[in-house]
Design a protein around this motif. Structure first.
Motif, PDB file in Angstrom:
ATOM      1  N   GLU A  89       0.808  -1.224   0.000  1.00 55.57           N
ATOM      2  CA  GLU A  89       0.000   0.000   0.000  1.00 55.57           C
ATOM      3  C   GLU A  89       0.839   1.271   0.000  1.00 55.57           C
ATOM      4  OE1 GLU A  89      -0.273  -2.625   2.075  1.00 55.57           O
ATOM      5  OE2 GLU A  89      -0.773  -1.969   4.131  1.00 55.57           O
ATOM      6  N   ASP A  90       2.151   1.139   0.110  1.00 57.87           N
ATOM      7  CA  ASP A  90       3.035   2.306  -0.026  1.00 57.87           C
ATOM      8  C   ASP A  90       3.342   2.607  -1.494  1.00 57.87           C
ATOM      9  OD1 ASP A  90       4.803   1.083   2.840  1.00 57.87           O
ATOM     10  OD2 ASP A  90       3.379   2.762   2.783  1.00 57.87           O
ATOM     11  N   THR A  91       2.892   1.748  -2.384  1.00 61.32           N
ATOM     12  CA  THR A  91       3.108   1.972  -3.814  1.00 61.32           C
ATOM     13  C   THR A  91       2.463   3.276  -4.249  1.00 61.32           C
ATOM     14  OG1 THR A  91       3.271  -0.382  -4.324  1.00 61.32           O
ATOM     15  CG2 THR A  91       2.603   1.084  -6.112  1.00 61.32           C
ATOM     16  N   ALA A  92       3.261   4.158  -4.846  1.00 63.07           N
ATOM     17  CA  ALA A  92       2.776   5.479  -5.234  1.00 63.07           C
ATOM     18  C   ALA A  92       3.900   6.237  -5.927  1.00 63.07           C
ATOM     19  CB  ALA A  92       2.309   6.265  -4.002  1.00 63.07           C
ATOM     20  N   VAL A  93       3.540   7.372  -6.484  1.00 62.98           N
ATOM     21  CA  VAL A  93       4.536   8.343  -6.914  1.00 62.98           C
ATOM     22  C   VAL A  93       4.760   9.290  -5.746  1.00 62.98           C
ATOM     23  CG1 VAL A  93       5.122  10.181  -8.524  1.00 62.98           C
ATOM     24  CG2 VAL A  93       3.851   8.171  -9.329  1.00 62.98           C
ATOM     25  N   TRP A 115       7.328  22.162  -6.204  1.00 64.00           N
ATOM     26  CA  TRP A 115       7.131  20.717  -6.282  1.00 64.00           C
ATOM     27  C   TRP A 115       8.129  20.092  -7.249  1.00 64.00           C
ATOM     28  CZ3 TRP A 115       3.520  17.896  -3.561  1.00 64.00           C
ATOM     29  CH2 TRP A 115       2.573  18.638  -2.849  1.00 64.00           C
ATOM     30  N   GLY A 116       8.540  18.870  -6.916  1.00 63.91           N
ATOM     31  CA  GLY A 116       9.321  18.094  -7.848  1.00 63.91           C
ATOM     32  C   GLY A 116       8.422  17.328  -8.799  1.00 63.91           C
ATOM     33  N   GLN A 117       9.046  16.585  -9.703  1.00 63.90           N
ATOM     34  CA  GLN A 117       8.308  15.833 -10.714  1.00 63.90           C
ATOM     35  C   GLN A 117       7.847  14.466 -10.198  1.00 63.90           C
ATOM     36  OE1 GLN A 117       7.336  17.006 -13.824  1.00 63.90           O
ATOM     37  NE2 GLN A 117       7.986  18.889 -12.812  1.00 63.90           N
ATOM     38  N   GLY A 118       8.406  14.030  -9.097  1.00 70.13           N
ATOM     39  CA  GLY A 118       7.991  12.762  -8.513  1.00 70.13           C
ATOM     40  C   GLY A 118       8.907  11.611  -8.877  1.00 70.13           C
ATOM     41  N   THR A 119       8.937  10.629  -7.988  1.00 70.38           N
ATOM     42  CA  THR A 119       9.666   9.393  -8.236  1.00 70.38           C
ATOM     43  C   THR A 119       8.764   8.229  -7.843  1.00 70.38           C
ATOM     44  OG1 THR A 119      11.740   8.196  -7.808  1.00 70.38           O
ATOM     45  CG2 THR A 119      10.799   9.398  -5.954  1.00 70.38           C
ATOM     46  N   ARG A 120       8.748   7.219  -8.677  1.00 69.81           N
ATOM     47  CA  ARG A 120       7.792   6.126  -8.482  1.00 69.81           C
ATOM     48  C   ARG A 120       8.369   5.058  -7.578  1.00 69.81           C
ATOM     49  NH1 ARG A 120       3.291   4.943 -11.118  1.00 69.81           N
ATOM     50  NH2 ARG A 120       3.802   6.532 -12.694  1.00 69.81           N
ATOM     51  N   VAL A 121       7.546   4.643  -6.620  1.00 67.90           N
ATOM     52  CA  VAL A 121       7.900   3.550  -5.710  1.00 67.90           C
ATOM     53  C   VAL A 121       6.857   2.440  -5.892  1.00 67.90           C
ATOM     54  CG1 VAL A 121       8.088   2.841  -3.297  1.00 67.90           C
ATOM     55  CG2 VAL A 121       9.025   5.049  -4.033  1.00 67.90           C
ATOM     56  N   THR A 122       7.342   1.255  -6.161  1.00 69.85           N
ATOM     57  CA  THR A 122       6.464   0.100  -6.307  1.00 69.85           C
ATOM     58  C   THR A 122       6.896  -0.972  -5.323  1.00 69.85           C
ATOM     59  OG1 THR A 122       6.151   0.584  -8.657  1.00 69.85           O
ATOM     60  CG2 THR A 122       5.532  -1.620  -7.895  1.00 69.85           C
TER      61      THR A 122
END
Length: 125
Positions: A89-93, A115-122
Motif C-alpha cells: 500500500e506504499d506503492t505510489a509516486v 514541487w518536484g516531478q515525482g519518483t515512483r515507488v512500487t
C-alpha cells in the motif's frame, strides 16, 4: 529558477527499504518547511512526512509513522525520506515539496509553493 528533483524510487519487495532523495536548487531552502507527499493509482495525493526548517521537528502521516523517517541536510539543500518495512500500500509516486522561507509547516499540499516531478515507488507483495 527553483527546482526540486526527486530520486531513489524503484521496485522493492514488501518488507524492504528505499531511501528517497530530493535535491533543491535555485535558492536555499534552509528556512523552508519541506514535505513528502505521495499519490497512489486512482487516489488523491496525500501527505506522508514533513520537516520544519528546524530539522529536529518532523511530522508523519499515521500510516507511515514508525516506518518512514524524514531528514534534511541544509548545507547540501537536500531532503531525504528513509522508508523501511515497506508495504504494497506504499506503492505510489512520491513528491518532494517546499514552502517559501519563513513559512510555518503545513500538511496541506495547497500551501506548498514548489514541487518536484515525482519518483515512483512500487512495493511488490
Amino acid at each position: 529558477q527553483v527546482q526540486l528533483a526527486e530520486s531513489g524510487g524503484g521496485l522493492v519487495q514488501a518488507g524492504g527499504s528505499l531511501r528517497l532523495s530530493c535535491a533543491a536548487s535555485g535558492r536555499t531552502f534552509s528556512s523552508s518547511p519541506m514535505g513528502w507527499f505521495r499519490q497512489a493509482p486512482g487516489k488523491e495525493r496525500e501527505f506522508v512526512a514533513g520537516s520544519s526548517w528546524v530539522s529536529s521537528i518532523t511530522y508523519y502521516a499515521d500510516s507511515v509513522k514508525g516506518r518512514f523517517t524524514i531528514s534534511r541536510d541544509n548545507a547540501k539543500n537536500m531532503v531525504y525520506l528513509q522508508m523501511n518495512s515497506l508495504k504494497p500500500e506504499d506503492t505510489a509516486v512520491y513528491y518532494c515539496a517546499a514552502r517559501r522561507s519563513g513559512s510555518y509547516f503545513s500538511r496541506r499540499q495547497s500551501e506548498y509553493d514548489y514541487w518536484g516531478q515525482g519518483t515512483r515507488v512500487t512495493v511488490s507483495s
